[in-house]
Design an enzyme around this catalytic site. Structure first.
Site, short mmCIF file in Angstrom:
data_model
loop_
_atom_site.label_atom_id
_atom_site.label_comp_id
_atom_site.label_asym_id
_atom_site.label_seq_id
_atom_site.Cartn_x
_atom_site.Cartn_y
_atom_site.Cartn_z
CG HIS A 1 23.12 25.60 -13.81
ND1 HIS A 1 24.41 25.27 -13.49
CD2 HIS A 1 22.57 24.49 -14.38
CE1 HIS A 1 24.64 24.01 -13.86
NE2 HIS A 1 23.54 23.52 -14.39
NE ARG B 1 30.41 26.93 -9.35
CZ ARG B 1 30.19 25.70 -9.84
NH1 ARG B 1 29.63 25.55 -11.03
NH2 ARG B 1 30.55 24.63 -9.16
CB THR C 1 -3.03 -3.07 -0.41
OG1 THR C 1 -4.21 -2.70 -1.12
CG2 THR C 1 -2.19 -4.00 -1.28
CE LYS D 1 -4.45 1.05 0.22
NZ LYS D 1 -5.41 0.46 -0.75
#
Length: 286
Positions: free
Chosen positions: A240, A169, A57, A12
């Site tokens: 980025h 950066r 389930t 499940k």
């Protein structure tokens, strides 16, 4: 040529559980997403439709809710262990149970008021099987960013390379990490908090020449700080940030104005492990 049934399991998925512990005037809130997967002697249902060994389930879903009431809900690792051991010990045809949990954080605003805290999602995967018990904790969607102290240069170039080298950066990522514990230990919450602190601390304190270097520094810090952890696997997408060309408007741009890129993105993955610990008892992935 013979055709045979290969590895299989069923369960499940994504049972949503919110548990309120009403201890007097101040309440505690736990918010989980729980998935259960069982494996074992299940050939009959695949080959002939015989369901004698197939626990529904829906029963698994009900067990999650009943256990929350009967046992309470603490750390996701502890709750997952309770569930996994229950299914293996009460169902003779089941030899393995894997319980995957996601825990969503809530920030307290008052005795019974909360606000969703969304800086990360805590995860846990508990496996109980014939070869033993394995607990893998982790987190995902932990967004981190350094505005400097990151470089990227010295890489190979070919006719298709257009990326300029840089010595300054923005380095940003959304951390997904999973770490395997050495055993069934107590103190899950403290262990998780310490591992998260180590991840963040290493990201902040590492001068990065590559995201790979940062990944290793984060994994190494976790293993040095947390002796109960055997190995850690990380996936770091490179979010980025592109410097915007403002020259058409007669403006310079001294590393101040960026465009945040969405996709495509670089994806750096790796494992940092101790060389003196037993191998994993079961497969585990990011």
């Amino acid at each position: 040529m013979a055709i045979v049934l290969g590895r299989n399991r069923y369960g499940k998925a994504e049972t949503r559980l919110v548990h309120v512990r009403r201890g007097g005037d101040s309440h505690e809130l736990v918010d989980l997403n729980v998935s259960v997967a069982l494996s074992g002697d299940l050939a009959a249902t695949h080959l002939s439709g015989d369901n004698a060994g197939v626990l529904p389930t829906d029963t698994m879903k009900n067990t999650v809710y009943a256990f929350a009431r009967e046992h309470g809900v603490g750390a996701p690792e502890a709750f997952g262990l309770l569930l996994a051991r229950h299914f293996v010990t009460t169902q003779p045809q089941i030899s393995g149970a894997e319980v995957t949990l996601e825990a969503y954080g809530w920030e307290r605003l008052g005795p019974h008021s909360f606000r969703r805290s969304g800086d990360h999602v805590r995860t846990a995967v508990v496996t109980v099987a014939e070869h033993g018990t394995q607990v893998v904790s982790g987190l995902k969607d932990l967004v981190l960013l350094n505005t400097t102290d990151s470089e990227f240069h010295g890489y190979p170039r070919d006719r298709y390379t257009t990326l300029p080298e840089t010595t300054d950066r923005i380095l940003a990522t959304a951390v997904a990490a999973r770490w395997r514990h050495l055993g069934d230990a107590a103190g899950w919450d403290e262990s998780f908090a310490g591992a998260k602190q180590a991840l963040v601390g290493a990201f902040v304190e590492t001068y990065s020449y590559s995201l790979q270097q940062t990944l290793y520094a984060m994994g190494e810090r976790v293993l040095r700080d947390r002796p109960e952890i055997a190995e850690i696997r990380l996936a770091l997408p490179n979010r980025h940030h592109y410097l915007v060309d403002l020259s058409p408007f007669g403006l310079d741009n001294p590393q101040e104005v960026f465009q945040a890129g969405d996709r495509p993105y670089g994806l750096i993955e790796g494992t940092v492990t101790r060389d003196d610990v037993p191998a994993a008892g079961a497969e585990w992935y990011l």
